[in-house]
Motif scaffolding. Structure first.
Motif, mmCIF file in Angstrom:
data_model
loop_
_atom_site.group_PDB
_atom_site.id
_atom_site.type_symbol
_atom_site.label_atom_id
_atom_site.label_comp_id
_atom_site.label_asym_id
_atom_site.label_seq_id
_atom_site.Cartn_x
_atom_site.Cartn_y
_atom_site.Cartn_z
ATOM 1 N N PHE A 59 0.829 -1.202 0.000
ATOM 2 C CA PHE A 59 0.000 0.000 0.000
ATOM 3 C C PHE A 59 0.863 1.252 0.000
ATOM 4 O O PHE A 59 0.594 2.212 -0.706
ATOM 5 C CB PHE A 59 -0.927 -0.022 1.214
ATOM 6 N N ASP A 60 1.894 1.244 0.827
ATOM 7 C CA ASP A 60 2.880 2.328 0.850
ATOM 8 C C ASP A 60 4.172 1.753 1.421
ATOM 9 O O ASP A 60 4.323 0.533 1.522
ATOM 10 C CB ASP A 60 2.383 3.543 1.649
ATOM 11 N N ASP A 61 5.111 2.613 1.784
ATOM 12 C CA ASP A 61 6.411 2.128 2.257
ATOM 13 C C ASP A 61 6.318 1.353 3.566
ATOM 14 O O ASP A 61 7.234 0.597 3.911
ATOM 15 C CB ASP A 61 7.378 3.310 2.447
ATOM 16 N N ASP A 62 5.234 1.527 4.297
ATOM 17 C CA ASP A 62 5.115 0.910 5.616
ATOM 18 C C ASP A 62 4.066 -0.202 5.705
ATOM 19 O O ASP A 62 4.138 -1.048 6.607
ATOM 20 C CB ASP A 62 4.770 1.976 6.669
ATOM 21 N N VAL A 63 3.092 -0.190 4.820
ATOM 22 C CA VAL A 63 1.925 -1.059 4.978
ATOM 23 C C VAL A 63 1.789 -2.073 3.843
ATOM 24 O O VAL A 63 1.922 -1.735 2.663
ATOM 25 C CB VAL A 63 0.636 -0.216 5.063
ATOM 26 N N LEU A 64 1.524 -3.308 4.250
ATOM 27 C CA LEU A 64 1.123 -4.373 3.336
ATOM 28 C C LEU A 64 -0.320 -4.729 3.666
ATOM 29 O O LEU A 64 -0.679 -4.879 4.838
ATOM 30 C CB LEU A 64 1.988 -5.616 3.523
ATOM 31 N N PHE A 65 -1.150 -4.880 2.658
ATOM 32 C CA PHE A 65 -2.520 -5.340 2.854
ATOM 33 C C PHE A 65 -2.655 -6.756 2.300
ATOM 34 O O PHE A 65 -2.247 -7.023 1.165
ATOM 35 C CB PHE A 65 -3.516 -4.436 2.131
ATOM 36 N N LYS A 66 -3.225 -7.649 3.107
ATOM 37 C CA LYS A 66 -3.582 -8.970 2.600
ATOM 38 C C LYS A 66 -5.078 -8.942 2.307
ATOM 39 O O LYS A 66 -5.903 -8.755 3.213
ATOM 40 C CB LYS A 66 -3.238 -10.074 3.595
ATOM 41 N N LEU A 67 -5.428 -9.115 1.046
ATOM 42 C CA LEU A 67 -6.795 -8.882 0.592
ATOM 43 C C LEU A 67 -7.671 -10.109 0.822
ATOM 44 O O LEU A 67 -8.052 -10.824 -0.103
ATOM 45 C CB LEU A 67 -6.788 -8.487 -0.888
ATOM 46 N N TYR A 80 -4.508 1.304 12.843
ATOM 47 C CA TYR A 80 -3.085 1.372 12.486
ATOM 48 C C TYR A 80 -2.562 2.795 12.637
ATOM 49 O O TYR A 80 -1.482 3.026 13.211
ATOM 50 C CB TYR A 80 -2.886 0.888 11.055
ATOM 51 N N ARG A 81 -3.310 3.760 12.142
ATOM 52 C CA ARG A 81 -2.861 5.157 12.245
ATOM 53 C C ARG A 81 -2.826 5.620 13.703
ATOM 54 O O ARG A 81 -1.946 6.403 14.093
ATOM 55 C CB ARG A 81 -3.763 6.049 11.396
ATOM 56 N N GLU A 82 -3.761 5.105 14.508
ATOM 57 C CA GLU A 82 -3.738 5.422 15.938
ATOM 58 C C GLU A 82 -2.485 4.827 16.590
ATOM 59 O O GLU A 82 -1.843 5.469 17.430
ATOM 60 C CB GLU A 82 -4.999 4.878 16.612
ATOM 61 N N TYR A 83 -2.139 3.618 16.210
ATOM 62 C CA TYR A 83 -0.933 2.986 16.743
ATOM 63 C C TYR A 83 0.311 3.821 16.395
ATOM 64 O O TYR A 83 1.190 4.025 17.246
ATOM 65 C CB TYR A 83 -0.782 1.573 16.181
ATOM 66 N N TYR A 130 2.954 5.134 19.041
ATOM 67 C CA TYR A 130 4.240 4.431 19.145
ATOM 68 C C TYR A 130 5.242 4.783 18.054
ATOM 69 O O TYR A 130 6.376 4.313 18.083
ATOM 70 C CB TYR A 130 4.004 2.915 19.121
ATOM 71 N N GLY A 131 4.841 5.597 17.090
ATOM 72 C CA GLY A 131 5.762 5.960 16.022
ATOM 73 C C GLY A 131 5.564 5.100 14.781
ATOM 74 O O GLY A 131 4.760 4.171 14.742
ATOM 75 N N ARG A 132 6.334 5.407 13.772
ATOM 76 C CA ARG A 132 6.223 4.743 12.470
ATOM 77 C C ARG A 132 6.485 3.246 12.590
ATOM 78 O O ARG A 132 7.396 2.821 13.313
ATOM 79 C CB ARG A 132 7.217 5.377 11.505
#
Length: 367
Positions: free
Chosen positions: A77-85, A338-341, A345-347
């Motif tokens: 999805f981006d540099d930090d996130v993988l989505f399993k569909l 995820y965005r709340e985390y 706690y940071g990136r």
């Protein structure tokens, strides 16, 4: 194959029609899979049953039940996130993993009529696979369940009972029916065969990426995906495929968060709460029946729980849709969590998030 009571240790054959022990404890499956070996994966089978050598399979009934569930893509999805569909399933949700395995068990032991309660997705999955297997099916849903989910359940030939009140009350009434009439309770919460299916989420991830991401985020209502994932991760750890359990992030709605509260105060048990109104209907469980097991994993592996802020769920759904991922609100809550985390706690580079259900089944549209 046997069940063992999580409370008193009593054993029962896995063919029992009793959905819990006489003491009230829930069944666990007394099964130890062989060490995970990628060479033993049946690469000629394009479904979750390519991993059947590591699943508690009693016979080949799965062949009469499977609809090709599993093998869902993982996308960056981006540099930090993988989505399993995991909405790329026959009934458009991850619940197909567990439903296929549970219904295959029902087929194996000769069950011809089942009852289940659900917020929608699990009931739809059980109905579909029962239809495939030739098993009569009744599904209890609470009022407010998506009309599209109810329509899908009925389309598979299942009888639908719409119950006034919340999700937990719906489950209570369903279990009363089971007790009164002696029907088989094909519960995605009570029956441990369901977790034999959801653990394939981890086997697939390991095969697809040839590793396990540093962070895995999971929604927690009744914990069906959470418990399966933890079982799968422990199996990979014991097999020497990984050398540690990744950081697990559990997400609950801020309007229904019994596990979050229990973890926060380091409680031994999850106390029942009254769910508030939330768009994340799939995890609005005020009384998670396997709360004790969820807390056990949380303590053992330092699982961090966060809220999905209610005011961010709709925006998350719209944001994901604009990037090509049209999911239901409960899945959007995963991304909001995820965005709340990250705020707390940071990136978190290299985080895997499940896309659990399709927006096509939701009454809500924010686009």
């Amino acid at each position: 194959m046997e069940f063992i009571c999580s409370k008193c240790g009593k054993r029962a054959p896995a063919s029992t029609r009793a959905f819990h022990c006489e003491c009230g404890g829930l069944w666990q499956l007394d099964y130890q899979p062989p060490k995970f070996d990628p060479a033993q994966v049946d690469k000629g089978e394009w479904s979750q049953y390519r991993y059947r050598k590591f699943m508690a399979m009693e016979d080949d009934s799965w062949k009469e039940v499977s609809l090709g569930e599993g093998m869902t893509p993982i996308v960056h999805f981006d540099d930090d996130v993988l989505f399993k569909l995991d909405y790329c399933m026959p009934t458009l949700s991850f619940k197909d993993r567990g439903a296929a395995t549970l219904v295959a068990h029902c087929k194996s032991i000769g069950v011809d009529h089942v009852v289940e309660d659900s917020s929608g997705n699990a009931g739809n999955a059980i109905a579909a696979y029962c239809s495939r297997a030739g098993i009569a099916c009744e599904i209890f849903v609470h009022e407010g369940t998506s009309a599209k989910k109810i329509q899908m359940i009925r389309s598979h030939g299942a009888k639908v009972h719409i119950v006034p009140g919340n999700r937990d009350h719906c489950a209570d009434l369903c279990r009363e029916r089971v007790k009164e009439e002696g029907l088989y309770y094909a519960s995605h919460v009570y029956n441990p065969f369901f977790f034999e299916g959801t653990k394939t989420y981890i086997y697939e991830t390991f095969e697809q990426l040839r590793r396990i991401p540093k962070y895995i985020l999971l929604p927690v209502g009744n914990g069906t995906l959470f418990l399966g994932v933890m079982q799968g991760l422990e199996h990979l750890l014991e097999s020497g495929c990984i050398d540690h359990i990744p950081q697990i992030i559990g997400v609950q709605s801020e309007h229904c968060d019994p596990v979050y509260r229990a973890v926060k105060v380091q409680a031994e048990e999850v106390e029942e709460i009254q769910p508030g109104l939330t768009l994340a209907e799939g995890i609005a469980i005020g009384k998670p029946m396997r709360g004790y097991e969820i807390l056990g994993y949380a303590r053992k592996y330092d699982v961090r729980f966060v809220h999905a802020p209610e005011e961010e769920i709709a925006g998350s759904m719209a944001q994901l849709a604009k990037r090509g991922i049209y999911c239901e609100p409960t899945t959007a809550a995963n991304y909001a969590g995820y965005r709340e985390y990250c705020r707390l706690y940071g990136r978190t580079h290299d985080c895997l998030i499940p896309v659990c259900g399709s927006g096509l089944k939701s009454n809500h549209s924010f686009l």
